[in-house]
Design an enzyme around this catalytic site. Structure first.
Site, PDB file in Angstrom:
ATOM      1  N   SER A  89       0.868  -1.181   0.000  1.00  0.00           N
ATOM      2  CA  SER A  89       0.000   0.000   0.000  1.00  0.00           C
ATOM      3  C   SER A  89       0.906   1.232   0.000  1.00  0.00           C
ATOM      4  CB  SER A  89      -0.965  -0.035   1.175  1.00  0.00           C
ATOM      5  OG  SER A  89      -0.287   0.262   2.341  1.00  0.00           O
ATOM      6  N   GLU A 121       0.127  10.229 -10.962  1.00  0.00           N
ATOM      7  CA  GLU A 121      -1.035   9.461 -11.418  1.00  0.00           C
ATOM      8  C   GLU A 121      -2.234   9.845 -10.566  1.00  0.00           C
ATOM      9  OE1 GLU A 121      -0.067   5.326 -10.998  1.00  0.00           O
ATOM     10  OE2 GLU A 121       1.621   5.451 -12.386  1.00  0.00           O
ATOM     11  N   LYS A 123      -5.215   9.046  -8.156  1.00  0.00           N
ATOM     12  CA  LYS A 123      -5.498   7.956  -7.221  1.00  0.00           C
ATOM     13  C   LYS A 123      -6.984   7.643  -7.311  1.00  0.00           C
ATOM     14  CE  LYS A 123      -4.571   6.283  -2.593  1.00  0.00           C
ATOM     15  NZ  LYS A 123      -5.894   5.779  -2.290  1.00  0.00           N
ATOM     16  N   ASP A 125     -10.515   5.884  -6.815  1.00  0.00           N
ATOM     17  CA  ASP A 125     -11.141   5.346  -5.621  1.00  0.00           C
ATOM     18  C   ASP A 125     -11.958   4.113  -5.997  1.00  0.00           C
ATOM     19  OD1 ASP A 125     -11.718   5.221  -3.011  1.00  0.00           O
ATOM     20  OD2 ASP A 125     -13.140   6.893  -2.976  1.00  0.00           O
ATOM     21  N   TYR A 232      -2.017   0.335 -13.276  1.00  0.00           N
ATOM     22  CA  TYR A 232      -0.999   1.306 -12.854  1.00  0.00           C
ATOM     23  C   TYR A 232       0.344   0.689 -12.483  1.00  0.00           C
ATOM     24  CZ  TYR A 232      -3.075   0.050  -8.317  1.00  0.00           C
ATOM     25  OH  TYR A 232      -3.581  -0.627  -7.247  1.00  0.00           O
ATOM     26  N   LYS A 321      -3.081  12.803  -0.590  1.00  0.00           N
ATOM     27  CA  LYS A 321      -4.542  12.746  -0.499  1.00  0.00           C
ATOM     28  C   LYS A 321      -5.183  14.117  -0.684  1.00  0.00           C
ATOM     29  CE  LYS A 321      -6.149   9.339   1.539  1.00  0.00           C
ATOM     30  NZ  LYS A 321      -6.604   7.978   1.314  1.00  0.00           N
ATOM     31  N   CYS A 415     -46.752   0.619   7.918  1.00  0.00           N
ATOM     32  CA  CYS A 415     -46.422   1.582   6.877  1.00  0.00           C
ATOM     33  C   CYS A 415     -46.688   3.004   7.377  1.00  0.00           C
ATOM     34  CB  CYS A 415     -47.256   1.290   5.635  1.00  0.00           C
ATOM     35  SG  CYS A 415     -47.093   2.563   4.365  1.00  0.00           S
ATOM     36  N   CYS A 418     -49.913   4.317   5.288  1.00  0.00           N
ATOM     37  CA  CYS A 418     -51.268   3.763   5.359  1.00  0.00           C
ATOM     38  C   CYS A 418     -51.518   2.919   6.593  1.00  0.00           C
ATOM     39  CB  CYS A 418     -51.579   2.956   4.102  1.00  0.00           C
ATOM     40  SG  CYS A 418     -50.676   1.402   4.012  1.00  0.00           S
ATOM     41  N   CYS A 433     -44.313  -2.385   2.433  1.00  0.00           N
ATOM     42  CA  CYS A 433     -45.696  -2.218   2.870  1.00  0.00           C
ATOM     43  C   CYS A 433     -46.558  -3.216   2.103  1.00  0.00           C
ATOM     44  CB  CYS A 433     -46.148  -0.790   2.583  1.00  0.00           C
ATOM     45  SG  CYS A 433     -47.931  -0.598   2.623  1.00  0.00           S
ATOM     46  N   CYS A 438     -52.372   1.378  -0.450  1.00  0.00           N
ATOM     47  CA  CYS A 438     -51.522   2.343   0.248  1.00  0.00           C
ATOM     48  C   CYS A 438     -51.413   3.626  -0.589  1.00  0.00           C
ATOM     49  CB  CYS A 438     -50.143   1.737   0.469  1.00  0.00           C
ATOM     50  SG  CYS A 438     -48.931   2.901   1.075  1.00  0.00           S
TER      51      CYS A 438
END
Ligand code: IVH
Length: 678
Positions: A89, A121, A123, A125, A232, A321, A415, A418, A433, A438
C-alpha cells in the site's frame, strides 16, 4: 451470419473461431480505443450466436472465449491465493510540505542532489486487483486481501469488458499486472437510476458497489455492473523490463491493457509535482470518476529498485490525499419513504451543515444492512460526504462522541403512509408495505406512470396527483382516463384552459409505444431497458401477458428474477382487471420497432450545457438509433460536442481539442429530426 445451429463440429469450430475473433476485436475497439465500429445491438447479436454455439458444443467454450464476459456457473465460495510479490500500500502525504519532505527524504537516501523525475497518477477510488497472464491469457484475477493473500475472483474479472482475456502484440510469457477496478460516475448514476426505476434500493457510492460487485459468487451479477479498470503497475514480469514507469504504462497499453494514460503526467521535479497536485484539485469535480488524491512515483525503474521498500510500502511512491468533501454533523431523526413497490427506505434528517459549498440536511440511509454496517443511532455524531451520487452519504459514526442517550433506528412495523403491516423477506434489505391501497404507493405508481420515459403526460405532476388522490378521483391508473373536466374544477388554481390541456395530454398518451406503457406499469425489476426488450420480443400486451417463464427466460438479458416478476404481475387478477379497463378506455399501446440507421456508425457524441430542445437521454437515443454512441466526457475520441446554453468546461475542452461543436438545431439537422419534437 447463420442463425440455425450447424450440424457438425468442424463447421461449428470454424464459425466459433470467427465469432471469437470478431468479438475480441470489437471489444478492444470499444473498451481499449473507445472507437466502436458496430452498435451494441450488433455486438449482442454476435454474442448470442456464440452462446448458442457453445451451448450446442460445450467443448468449444474455453477460458478466453468472449462468452466469459456474460458470467459463468456460480461458485460456492472464493478460494484464497498467494500473491507472487506482496501487494503493497502507499504512505500518505497531505499537501505541498509533505511532498517536499518526501523528495528531500529520497534525495538523502540516494545521496543525490540532482532533481528526481516523478510520474503523477490519479489515485482512483476503487478496488485494487492483480491480474495474472500466462502466455498472454488471463488465468487469474485476485483481490489485494491483506497484501500477501487475496481472494481469487477470476470469473468475475473476466466479465469486465475493459480487461482483455488475451494480450496482444509482443507480450511477455508471464505477467502480473495491477490496477484499480472502478465505476465511472455516469455509469454509477445510471445504475442507481435504473434501480430506482425498478423499485430496488440504491447504492451508496461507486466504490462500495465496485467492491460488492467483485465479491459476487455469481459472476453473471458482476457482468451486469458497468465496471472498468485502470492499470498502474506490475507485480512480476518475465521479460521486456522497461526503463521508466511511464514507459511501462505505455507498454501495458500496447499489450491491450487499459491504462488511463492521458491522466498521467511526468514532472521533472517536486515543484512540478505540487503544481500538478493543485491542478488536479481544481479538476476533481469535472472528472468522469472519483479520485481521492494523486499518486506520485519515482519514474526511473532503476531508482525505484535502489530505493526499495519498507515492510508494507515502497519508498519510491507516495499518495498525496485530497481534503475529503466531508463534514461532521448530527443525525437528528429518521423518516421513512414509501416507494412505488412498497419498499420503505430510511432517510436521515441531519442538522444542516455546509459541505464544500452545499448545505446538506438529509441523506439516504439506503437500507437496514447499511444501518447495521454503520452501527448508526439517532443522536449520533456522523461524518457526511458528498461523493458519487447527488445525494450525500453518511460514511461514519463517531462513537467517541456518544453521550449514552442515542437511540436505535427502529425498523417500522407498519407503513408510515397507510398503517398497513410491513414485512421483510429473508433476502431483502428493506421492509415492504403490504397495503393494497396504500396512498404512498399509489401516488408513486401514478407519478411513475405519467413520467417522461413512461406515458409522458404533460402537466400531470406531483401537485395534480396530490389533488387527484385527496379528492379520491383516482384509485388506479385506469381512472386517469375516466376524468371529466368538471371534476378538475374542484382543484386549486384550475381554470378551463388548464383542465382542457390536461385532458388532451391524458388523451394523447393512449397511443404511446408499448415499451413506454410497459415501463409505466411499474412491474418490479422492469426498467426502461427491460421494457424495450419485452416490447421488441412480444410486440403486443396480449402476447406478453400470455408468456410463460420459459418463454421469457429464453430472451437474452432476462433472468429468473425478471421472468418471475413479469409472470406474477400478469397472473394477478387485480392487474388483469386494470389492464382490461385501460383497453376499454382506449389505451392502445403500439409496438414500434425502431429502424436502426448507420449514418453515425461509431461516432461518439457528448452533450453539455442546459439543453432546451431535447433531454440528454433523448439526444443519446437519437445518436444510438443511427449507430453512434453518447459519452459523458470529452476526449480525443469524441467526434461531436452538442452544446446548449451555459456550456462550460466540456465546451472549452472540445474547442481546445479541435472537436466539432454543434448547437441543438445543428444536431437535430444531423440526425434528421429537424422540426420534429425529438
Ligand atoms: S500504486 C506499490 N497507483 O491506492 C504501489 N495505487 O494504498 C501500490 N490506487 O491499494 C499502489 N490509484 O488500490 C497505485 N495510480 C495508482 C493508484 C493506486 C489507486 C490505490 C490502490 C492501492 C492504494 C494505495
Amino acid at each position: 451470419m447463420t442463425t440455425d445451429s450447424p450440424q457438425n463440429i468442424s463447421t461449428a469450430e470454424q464459425e466459433h473461431a470467427d465469432l471469437c475473433r470478431q468479438l475480441h476485436h470489437h471489444n478492444q475497439l470499444y473498451h481499449g480505443l473507445d472507437k466502436p465500429e458496430i452498435s451494441d445491438a450488433e455486438y449482442d447479436q454476435l454474442m448470442q450466436r456464440l452462446l448458442q454455439l457453445e451451448k450446442t458444443f460445450p467443448q468449444l467454450a474455453s477460458d478466453d472465449s468472449p462468452s466469459q464476459r456474460v458470467g459463468s456457473t456460480p461458485l460456492d465460495s472464493f478460494t484464497s491465493v498467494n500473491h507472487a510479490s506482496p501487494m503493497l500500500s502507499l504512505e500518505n502525504a497531505f499537501g505541498a510540505d509533505d511532498l517536499r519532505d518526501f523528495d528531500a527524504r529520497l534525495k538523502r537516501f540516494l545521496a543525490r542532489d540532482e532533481e528526481i523525475e516523478y510520474l503523477c497518477e490519479m489515485k482512483l477510488d476503487g478496488v485494487a486487483v492483480a491480474l495474472t497472464y500466462e502466455s498472454g491469457q488471463l488465468v487469474r484475477g485476485a483481490t489485494r486481501g491483506d497484501g500477501s493473500r487475496g481472494e481469487e475472483i477470476t470469473q468475475n474479472v473476466r466479465t469486465i469488458g475493459a480487461i482483455p482475456l488475451r494480450l496482444q502484440n509482443n507480450f511477455p510469457q508471464q505477467l502480473e499486472v495491477r490496477g484499480e477496478i472502478y465505476m465511472e460516475l455516469a455509469a454509477f448514476r445510471k445504475l442507481n437510476e435504473q434501480r430506482r426505476e425498478e423499485g430496488e434500493t440504491t447504492f451508496a457510492n461507486p466504490r462500495n458497489v465496485t467492491a460488492g460487485s467483485l465479491r459476487q459468487l455469481d459472476s453473471k451479477l458482476t457482468a451486469s455492473r458497468p465496471l472498468t479498470i485502470s492499470c498502474y503497475g506490475i507485480g512480476a514480469i518475465s521479460d521486456n523490463e522497461p526503463q521508466s514507469h511511464s514507459e511501462l504504462l505505455e507498454i501495458l497499453q500496447n499489450w491491450g491493457l487499459k491504462v488511463n494514460l492521458d491522466t498521467f503526467k511526468v514532472a521533472t521535479n517536486i515543484e512540478a509535482v505540487i503544481e500538478r497536485y493543485e491542478e488536479l484539485l481544481g479538476l476533481r469535480d469535472q472528472l468522469p470518476f472519483e479520485i481521492d488524491g494523486m499518486v506520485v512515483k519515482v519514474n526511473s525503474r532503476e531508482l525505484q529498485q535502489e530505493l526499495g521498500e519498507k515492510s508494507r510500502t515502497p519508498r519510491w511512491a507516495i499518495a498525496c490525499k485530497f481534503p475529503p468533501r466531508q463534514e461532521q454533523t448530527v443525525l437528528e431523526s429518521v423518516r421513512y419513504q414509501v416507494g412505488r413497490t412498497g419498499a420503505i427506505t430510511p432517510v436521515a434528517n441531519l442538522r444542516p451543515v455546509n459541505v464544500s459549498g452545499v448545505t446538506v440536511s438529509s441523506a439516504s440511509l439506503h437500507n437496514w444492512d447499511e444501518i447495521e454496517r454503520l452501527g448508526i443511532r439517532i443522536g449520533d455524531t456522523v461524518i457526511v460526504e458528498r461523493a458519487g451520487d447527488v445525494i450525500p452519504d453518511i460514511v461514519k459514526v463517531i462513537r467517541e462522541q456518544r453521550s449514552g442517550g442515542e437511540q436505535e433506528i427502529p425498523e417500522p412495523t407498519e407503513c408510515p403512509a397507510c398503517g398497513s403491516p410491513v414485512s421483510r423477506e429473508e433476502d431483502e434489505v428493506v421492509p415492504r408495505c403490504q397495503g393494497l391501497s396504500c396512498p404512498a404507493q399509489l401516488k408513486e405508481s401514478l407519478k411513475h406512470f405519467c413520467a417522461r420515459g413512461a406515458m409522458d403526460i404533460e402537466g400531470l405532476g406531483d401537485r395534480i396527483i396530490d389533488q387527484l388522490l385527496r379528492l379520491e378521483l383516482v384509485k388506479s391508473v385506469a381512472d386517469l382516463y375516466r376524468l371529466q373536466k368538471e371534476q378538475l374544477f374542484e382543484f386549486e388554481r384550475m381554470g378551463d384552459k388548464l383542465a382542457e390541456k390536461l385532458l388532451t395530454a391524458i388523451d394523447a398518451s393512449k397511443q404511446r409505444p408499448l415499451e413506454r406503457f410497459l415501463f409505466g406499469l411499474g412491474i418490479r425489476h422492469v426498467g426502461s431497458h427491460t421494457a424495450k426488450l419485452l416490447s421488441r420480443q412480444f410486440g403486443s400486451l396480449d402476447a406478453l401477458s400470455a408468456a410463460g417463464q420459459e418463454q421469457l427466460l429464453s430472451i437474452h438479458e432476462i433472468g429468473p428474477q425478471v421472468a418471475e416478476s413479469v409472470t406474477r404481475f400478469f397472473a394477478d387478477s387485480n392487474n388483469q382487471q386494470i389492464l382490461a379497463q385501460l383497453q376499454q378506455l382506449g389505451v392502445a399501446p403500439i409496438a414500434t420497432e425502431q429502424p436502426r440507421g448507420d449514418k453515425l456508425q461509431g461516432k461518439v457524441f457528448v452533450f453539455t450545457g442546459a439543453l432546451e430542445k431535447f433531454s440528454r437521454k433523448d439526444g443519446a437515443a437519437l445518436v444510438e438509433a443511427q449507430g453512434g454512441r453518447a459519452s459523458g466526457s470529452v476526449s480525443k475520441k469524441t467526434d461531436y460536442v452538442v452544446a446548449g446554453p451555459g456550456a462550460g468546461s466540456k465546451l472549452a475542452k472540445a474547442e481546445q481539442l479541435g472537436i466539432s461543436v454543434l448547437d441543438e438545431e445543428q444536431f437535430l439537422v444531423l440526425v434528421d429530426k429537424e422540426g420534429d419534437n425529438a
